[in-house]
Design a protein around this motif. Structure first.
Motif, PDB file in Angstrom:
ATOM      1  N   CYS A  70      44.673  44.430  39.002  1.00 31.94           N
ATOM      2  CA  CYS A  70      44.311  44.762  40.384  1.00 31.94           C
ATOM      3  C   CYS A  70      44.727  46.189  40.728  1.00 31.94           C
ATOM      4  CB  CYS A  70      44.949  43.771  41.352  1.00 31.94           C
ATOM      5  SG  CYS A  70      44.259  42.110  41.272  1.00 31.94           S
ATOM      6  N   SER A  71      45.936  46.578  40.318  1.00 32.15           N
ATOM      7  CA  SER A  71      46.441  47.925  40.616  1.00 32.15           C
ATOM      8  C   SER A  71      45.592  49.005  39.962  1.00 32.15           C
ATOM      9  CB  SER A  71      47.889  48.071  40.148  1.00 32.15           C
ATOM     10  OG  SER A  71      48.731  47.257  40.911  1.00 32.15           O
ATOM     11  N   SER A  72      45.079  48.717  38.782  1.00 35.25           N
ATOM     12  CA  SER A  72      44.272  49.711  38.061  1.00 35.25           C
ATOM     13  C   SER A  72      42.830  49.751  38.544  1.00 35.25           C
ATOM     14  CB  SER A  72      44.294  49.411  36.558  1.00 35.25           C
ATOM     15  OG  SER A  72      43.547  48.236  36.274  1.00 35.25           O
ATOM     16  N   ALA A 123      48.261  41.323  38.377  1.00 33.77           N
ATOM     17  CA  ALA A 123      48.648  42.370  39.339  1.00 33.77           C
ATOM     18  C   ALA A 123      48.350  43.754  38.782  1.00 33.77           C
ATOM     19  CB  ALA A 123      50.128  42.235  39.689  1.00 33.77           C
ATOM     20  N   ALA A 124      48.603  43.963  37.494  1.00 28.65           N
ATOM     21  CA  ALA A 124      48.321  45.259  36.873  1.00 28.65           C
ATOM     22  C   ALA A 124      46.818  45.530  36.840  1.00 28.65           C
ATOM     23  CB  ALA A 124      48.907  45.307  35.463  1.00 28.65           C
ATOM     24  N   GLU A 135      51.934  39.059  36.356  1.00 27.82           N
ATOM     25  CA  GLU A 135      52.106  40.513  36.229  1.00 27.82           C
ATOM     26  C   GLU A 135      50.860  41.166  35.652  1.00 27.82           C
ATOM     27  OE1 GLU A 135      55.645  40.711  33.862  1.00 27.82           O
ATOM     28  OE2 GLU A 135      56.898  39.999  35.514  1.00 27.82           O
ATOM     29  N   THR A 160      38.887  43.529  41.405  1.00 27.24           N
ATOM     30  CA  THR A 160      38.823  43.810  42.836  1.00 27.24           C
ATOM     31  C   THR A 160      38.453  42.541  43.582  1.00 27.24           C
ATOM     32  OG1 THR A 160      36.514  44.492  42.702  1.00 27.24           O
ATOM     33  CG2 THR A 160      38.180  46.226  42.517  1.00 27.24           C
TER      34      THR A 160
END
Length: 62
Positions: A52-54, A49-50, A46, A58
């Motif tokens: 990457c989302s922010s 993933a966070a 998690e 990359t």
């Protein structure tokens, strides 16, 4: 020290100083921690993933 991590199926977590290559795992003296079960593997997945989302992490394009 910096660490590498790998998560499998959100159930197994490897945190290690080793480069995740054949020579890094077999030829070098490194330390690592393998966690099976519990909340740590899912929490690590998690967190990545966070990141990457922010946009903090990359994908590298070769």
């Amino acid at each position: 020290m910096h660490a590498k991590l790998a998560v499998a199926d959100r159930r197994v977590l490897l945190v290690s100083s080793a480069n995740l290559t054949q020579s890094g795992v077999t030829a070098n003296i490194e330390a690592g921690l393998l966690v099976r079960g519990g909340s740590a593997p899912a929490r690590a997945a998690e967190h990545v993933a966070a990141l990457c989302s922010s946009g903090t992490l990359t994908r590298l394009e070769w």
